[in-house]
Each structure stands twice: as structure tokens, then as C-alpha cells.
Design a protein around this motif. Structure first.
Motif, PDB file in Angstrom:
ATOM      1  N   ALA A 174      12.079   9.169  -9.734  1.00  0.00           N
ATOM      2  CA  ALA A 174      13.314   9.240 -10.515  1.00  0.00           C
ATOM      3  C   ALA A 174      13.220   8.401 -11.775  1.00  0.00           C
ATOM      4  CB  ALA A 174      14.493   8.781  -9.652  1.00  0.00           C
ATOM      5  N   VAL A 175      12.610   7.231 -11.666  1.00  0.00           N
ATOM      6  CA  VAL A 175      12.495   6.354 -12.825  1.00  0.00           C
ATOM      7  C   VAL A 175      11.491   6.925 -13.830  1.00  0.00           C
ATOM      8  CG1 VAL A 175      11.817   4.050 -13.600  1.00  0.00           C
ATOM      9  CG2 VAL A 175      13.234   4.316 -11.550  1.00  0.00           C
ATOM     10  N   ALA A 176      10.411   7.500 -13.316  1.00  0.00           N
ATOM     11  CA  ALA A 176       9.432   8.110 -14.228  1.00  0.00           C
ATOM     12  C   ALA A 176      10.094   9.170 -15.086  1.00  0.00           C
ATOM     13  CB  ALA A 176       8.276   8.713 -13.426  1.00  0.00           C
ATOM     14  N   THR A 177      11.038   9.887 -14.517  1.00  0.00           N
ATOM     15  CA  THR A 177      11.776  10.903 -15.267  1.00  0.00           C
ATOM     16  C   THR A 177      12.878  10.283 -16.119  1.00  0.00           C
ATOM     17  OG1 THR A 177      11.370  12.482 -13.498  1.00  0.00           O
ATOM     18  CG2 THR A 177      13.150  12.999 -15.050  1.00  0.00           C
ATOM     19  N   GLY A 178      13.570   9.336 -15.550  1.00  0.00           N
ATOM     20  CA  GLY A 178      14.767   8.827 -16.216  1.00  0.00           C
ATOM     21  C   GLY A 178      14.519   7.777 -17.282  1.00  0.00           C
ATOM     22  N   LEU A 179      13.446   7.019 -17.145  1.00  0.00           N
ATOM     23  CA  LEU A 179      13.211   5.926 -18.097  1.00  0.00           C
ATOM     24  C   LEU A 179      13.004   6.407 -19.538  1.00  0.00           C
ATOM     25  CD1 LEU A 179      12.930   2.812 -18.297  1.00  0.00           C
ATOM     26  CD2 LEU A 179      10.453   3.132 -18.019  1.00  0.00           C
ATOM     27  N   PRO A 180      12.216   7.462 -19.757  1.00  0.00           N
ATOM     28  CA  PRO A 180      12.042   7.913 -21.152  1.00  0.00           C
ATOM     29  C   PRO A 180      13.362   8.286 -21.819  1.00  0.00           C
ATOM     30  CG  PRO A 180      10.360   8.878 -19.763  1.00  0.00           C
ATOM     31  CD  PRO A 180      11.342   8.196 -18.836  1.00  0.00           C
ATOM     32  N   ARG A 181      14.253   8.888 -21.071  1.00  0.00           N
ATOM     33  CA  ARG A 181      15.550   9.211 -21.661  1.00  0.00           C
ATOM     34  C   ARG A 181      16.364   7.941 -21.895  1.00  0.00           C
ATOM     35  NH1 ARG A 181      19.668  13.176 -22.045  1.00  0.00           N
ATOM     36  NH2 ARG A 181      21.731  12.303 -21.659  1.00  0.00           N
ATOM     37  N   TYR A 182      16.378   7.056 -20.915  1.00  0.00           N
ATOM     38  CA  TYR A 182      17.163   5.819 -21.043  1.00  0.00           C
ATOM     39  C   TYR A 182      16.705   5.005 -22.247  1.00  0.00           C
ATOM     40  CZ  TYR A 182      19.463   1.460 -19.730  1.00  0.00           C
ATOM     41  OH  TYR A 182      20.239   0.327 -19.736  1.00  0.00           O
ATOM     42  N   LEU A 183      15.385   4.906 -22.431  1.00  0.00           N
ATOM     43  CA  LEU A 183      14.850   4.137 -23.565  1.00  0.00           C
ATOM     44  C   LEU A 183      14.754   4.981 -24.832  1.00  0.00           C
ATOM     45  CD1 LEU A 183      11.980   2.091 -21.828  1.00  0.00           C
ATOM     46  CD2 LEU A 183      14.303   1.323 -22.411  1.00  0.00           C
ATOM     47  N   ALA A 184      15.174   6.234 -24.746  1.00  0.00           N
ATOM     48  CA  ALA A 184      15.158   7.134 -25.907  1.00  0.00           C
ATOM     49  C   ALA A 184      13.772   7.187 -26.538  1.00  0.00           C
ATOM     50  CB  ALA A 184      16.217   6.709 -26.928  1.00  0.00           C
ATOM     51  N   LEU A 185      12.763   7.371 -25.676  1.00  0.00           N
ATOM     52  CA  LEU A 185      11.386   7.368 -26.164  1.00  0.00           C
ATOM     53  C   LEU A 185      11.064   8.584 -27.004  1.00  0.00           C
ATOM     54  CD1 LEU A 185       9.544   6.139 -22.921  1.00  0.00           C
ATOM     55  CD2 LEU A 185      10.244   4.783 -24.910  1.00  0.00           C
ATOM     56  N   ASP A 186      11.909   9.620 -26.920  1.00  0.00           N
ATOM     57  CA  ASP A 186      11.653  10.839 -27.689  1.00  0.00           C
ATOM     58  C   ASP A 186      12.117  10.713 -29.139  1.00  0.00           C
ATOM     59  OD1 ASP A 186      14.252  10.644 -26.511  1.00  0.00           O
ATOM     60  OD2 ASP A 186      14.666  12.683 -27.192  1.00  0.00           O
ATOM     61  N   ILE A 187      12.835   9.649 -29.441  1.00  0.00           N
ATOM     62  CA  ILE A 187      13.360   9.483 -30.799  1.00  0.00           C
ATOM     63  C   ILE A 187      12.364   8.679 -31.636  1.00  0.00           C
ATOM     64  CG2 ILE A 187      15.272   8.553 -32.167  1.00  0.00           C
ATOM     65  CD1 ILE A 187      16.229  10.749 -30.392  1.00  0.00           C
ATOM     66  N   ASP A 188      12.157   9.104 -32.874  1.00  0.00           N
ATOM     67  CA  ASP A 188      11.260   8.391 -33.783  1.00  0.00           C
ATOM     68  C   ASP A 188      12.035   7.260 -34.454  1.00  0.00           C
ATOM     69  OD1 ASP A 188       9.452   7.469 -35.622  1.00  0.00           O
ATOM     70  OD2 ASP A 188       8.925   9.442 -36.422  1.00  0.00           O
ATOM     71  N   TRP A 189      12.178   6.165 -33.734  1.00  0.00           N
ATOM     72  CA  TRP A 189      12.988   5.056 -34.242  1.00  0.00           C
ATOM     73  C   TRP A 189      12.453   4.432 -35.518  1.00  0.00           C
ATOM     74  CZ3 TRP A 189      17.748   4.981 -32.758  1.00  0.00           C
ATOM     75  CH2 TRP A 189      18.090   5.519 -31.507  1.00  0.00           C
ATOM     76  N   PRO A 190      11.129   4.265 -35.660  1.00  0.00           N
ATOM     77  CA  PRO A 190      10.660   3.738 -36.952  1.00  0.00           C
ATOM     78  C   PRO A 190      11.086   4.602 -38.134  1.00  0.00           C
ATOM     79  CG  PRO A 190       8.930   3.573 -35.306  1.00  0.00           C
ATOM     80  CD  PRO A 190      10.049   4.358 -34.661  1.00  0.00           C
ATOM     81  N   ALA A 191      11.035   5.921 -37.947  1.00  0.00           N
ATOM     82  CA  ALA A 191      11.436   6.800 -39.054  1.00  0.00           C
ATOM     83  C   ALA A 191      12.930   6.665 -39.337  1.00  0.00           C
ATOM     84  CB  ALA A 191      11.090   8.250 -38.718  1.00  0.00           C
ATOM     85  N   LEU A 192      13.725   6.599 -38.288  1.00  0.00           N
ATOM     86  CA  LEU A 192      15.174   6.468 -38.498  1.00  0.00           C
ATOM     87  C   LEU A 192      15.498   5.133 -39.158  1.00  0.00           C
ATOM     88  CD1 LEU A 192      16.667   7.975 -35.200  1.00  0.00           C
ATOM     89  CD2 LEU A 192      16.196   9.087 -37.387  1.00  0.00           C
TER      90      LEU A 192
END
Length: 335
Positions: free
Chosen positions: A93-111
Motif C-alpha cells: 500500500a505504501v509503495a503505491t501511496g507514497l509517490p502520490r503523497y509526496l507528489a513525485l510525479d510533479i516537476d517541482w524544480p520546474a514549477l
DNA sequence: TACCAGGTGGAGT
DNA sequence: ACTCCACATGGT
């Protein structure tokens, strides 16, 4: 790496995917800087004691334990590598949920680079002070609960309210025990520093069944009646919360404002930290102070400050807001 | 001791 | 519409 066992229910450590390499301070600010109220730091656990060099305390790292929805996870920095582990029973569950929780799909440096820091020296200073700071994407309902607790409370106290709500009214997440005591209020801590079970926050369906006086006893004070009334409001409207989460910013905010105890500021926090709406610009006392003192907006009212923030910082105003907020709390006191 | 804390809602102008 | 204030309680 020791294998999981009955005495050590944690999985082995895994690298957090993506390119986030926060400093210890940035990691602390992201997890424990007022976005989420469900992370606890265990200071100076030995990560790799053997790597300490030249008397420097390298090789020592904090371990952060966090809880959201059905997940319990720990995070640590092994030098600049961010790693996670979870109770073995929750690892998938954490392997699935952590990327969303930490918003790993977002390019934060670019933003972050797209913020107007080039023409705003104070914003540039804030960004430089917390390099890599990002916004979490927490479960919508839990974010609402956390910020309904937040009115005129310090972050440590909001965390305490949430801990009590989880401990007394939330479901147990696993048989895993944490290596920390959130707070002992007396009796139990003395002979038995027994480690409490990790519970999730109560769901809104659960909250709707709790008498207001039982909420009050979780240190909620006058916020108890807001949470109680909001729980009843949501319980009467199946699907309302999920629909609200997925509406565009303005429509979602209008709906959140229907809830007792939710005003402009709380609605913006819920949408920013719990729905990924980066145009939300919460104005709390720190942001008021920040814009008054750093931007010369003395005497401006919250609504005017909010308007200035949205127009000055643009569609990513919420991200800028988090840099300003962190800087003001961390460095702004004497300046 | 005062003042502050990731505010909101309601009453009185 | 705007201003003022009660609301609970612990930190600094």
C-alpha cells in the motif's frame, strides 16, 4: 539489511523514486512545516554510523514516521538519498501511496523556477532558504480534518489534537508499533513507556458518530463543534466530499465554504495540500506578516493580501506561499 | 503576565 | 459591506 521479523515489523529501506534530494532541513519543513500534522521525527537514529568521517556527525540521520489514509511510512536521508520503509503488512500500500503523497510525479524544480523569483528578491531569498521544498498531496478528507483543527493553534498543538483523534477514534493500521511517544498525558508513561499502536485519523463517517463532548476532550476546544457539524453535513451527503475534491479550484472552494468552520484560509489549505490546487493562496497570520513586512503592505486586510498574492505570484501562488510561510516562521522573527 | 497561535461565525454598526 | 469579538487552550 536485517530481514523483517516479528520483532522488527519494518520492511527494508527502499529508495524514493524521482529526483528529490532534499536537505534535512527541507525534508523537515516539507513533512513537518504545517502542511501535514501526522509526521513525527525520531532524532539521530543511527543510519550508517560507520560512515561518520572526521568527527562530523554524518551517518546520523533523522527518521520520520508518517501516517495517512491506510499508510504508515518511515523516511530517512542516507546522505542525500531519500529512502522509505513501511510495516511489512503495509508495504504494498505504501509503495503505491507514497509517490502520490509526496507528489513525485510533479516537476517541482520546474514549477519553482516558474515562480517570479527573478523579479522578487524576497521570494528568491525564501526559495534559496528551502531548496527543494514541495507541496504534499494528502488525502482530501484528512487535510480537511487537520485544518479544521488549526484555527488559532500552533502546529505542535494541531499535531497533538490529530494524534488524540487518531488514538481514541481512528482505526488501527497494523500491529506495528512506533518508536516514539506522541505525548504522554501522565499515568501511562511512568512504568510503561509502552509504544502506542499506530492509528489512522478517524474517517468523516466515524467522526459523525462521535459526540461533541468526546471531540472536545481531544483538546479541540471550540473547534469541536465545527468538526461535529461538518461531519454531520458530510454524512448527509454521500459522495459530496469526493466530488468536491475533483472540482476545479473555484467550484471546490465554494463548496468547502459551505462547511461550518471552513473559511477562506482553511478552504485554501485543504485545496493546496489535499487536492493539488496550486492557485490556492492561504492567508494566515504568517502570510499577513510576510506581505506586510517584506512587501510593504502595511494595514492590508486578509482579502486584499490574498488578491495581491494571487496576482503577484500567479497561477502557482500556493507554492510561493509555502516558501514565504516557511521563511517567515524560520527566519523572519527578528528581521 | 501578557501575547500569540496556519480563523471563523455571528452580532452590531 | 465592514468592524469587533467570543470561542478554548497551550507555547513562548
Amino acid at each position: 539489511m536485517p530481514a523483517p521479523s516479528a520483532s522488527n515489523p519494518w520492511s527494508s529501506w527502499h529508495p524514493v523514486t524521482g529526483d528529490w534530494h532534499p536537505s534535512p532541513a527541507t525534508l523537515a519543513e516539507t513533512l513537518d512545516g504545517g502542511q501535514s500534522f501526522r509526521w513525527v521525527r525520531q532524532a539521530h537514529q543511527a543510519a550508517r554510523p560507520s560512515l561518520g568521517e572526521a568527527g562530523l556527525p554524518s551517518g546520523w540521520a533523522d527518521i520520520w514516521t508518517g501516517t495517512w489514509a491506510g499508510c504508515v511510512a518511515q523516511l530517512r536521508l542516507d546522505r542525500n538519498r531519500l529512502e522509505w520503509r513501511a510495516p511489512t503488512s503495509l508495504q504494498a500500500a505504501v509503495a503505491t501511496g507514497l509517490p502520490r503523497y509526496l507528489a513525485l510525479d510533479i516537476d517541482w524544480p520546474a514549477l519553482t523556477d516558474a515562480l517570479p523569483w527573478r523579479t522578487d528578491a524576497h521570494l528568491a531569498q525564501c526559495v534559496a532558504a528551502f531548496p527543494g521544498l514541495r507541496l504534499l498531496r494528502q488525502p482530501f478528507g484528512e487535510t480537511l480534518l487537520g485544518f479544521l483543527c488549526s484555527a488559532t493553534k500552533q502546529i505542535v498543538q494541531i499535531k497533538q489534537m490529530c494524534a488524540l483523534l487518531a488514538e481514541r477514534h481512528g482505526s488501527a493500521l497494523s500491529d506495528c508499533r512506533s518508536g516514539f511517544m506522541p505525548r504522554s498525558d501522565g499515568a501511562e508513561s511512568r512504568d510503561k513507556p509502552a509504544l502506542p499502536l499506530i492509528n489512522r485519523l478517524p474517517t468523516w463517517a466515524q467522526l459523525a458518530t462521535i459526540p461533541e463532548k468526546d471531540l472536545r476532550s481531544c483538546l479541540l476546544g471550540f473547534r469541536a463543534k465545527y468538526i461535529h457539524a461538518t461531519a454531520e453535513y458530510i454524512a448527509r451527503r454521500p459522495g459530496w466530499l469526493e466530488e468536491t475534491e475533483h472540482l476545479p479550484y473555484a467550484a471546490a472552494k465554494a463548496r468547502l465554504l459551505e462547511l461550518p468552520g471552513v473559511g477562506e484560509k482553511v478552504a485554501d489549505c485543504v485545496l493546496l495540500f489535499g487536492a493539488g490546487k496550486l492557485e490556492a493562496f492561504p492567508v494566515d497570520t504568517w502570510i499577513l506578516k510576510s506581505l506586510e513586512r517584506r512587501y510593504g503592505l502595511t494595514g492590508w486586510k486578509p482579502a486584499q493580501i490574498a488578491h495581491f498574492g494571487r496576482t503577484h505570484f500567479g497561477p502557482l501562488a500556493g507554492l510561493a506561499q509555502q516558501f514565504l510561510f516557511s521563511w517567515e516562521r524560520g527566519y523572519g522573527r527578528e528581521v
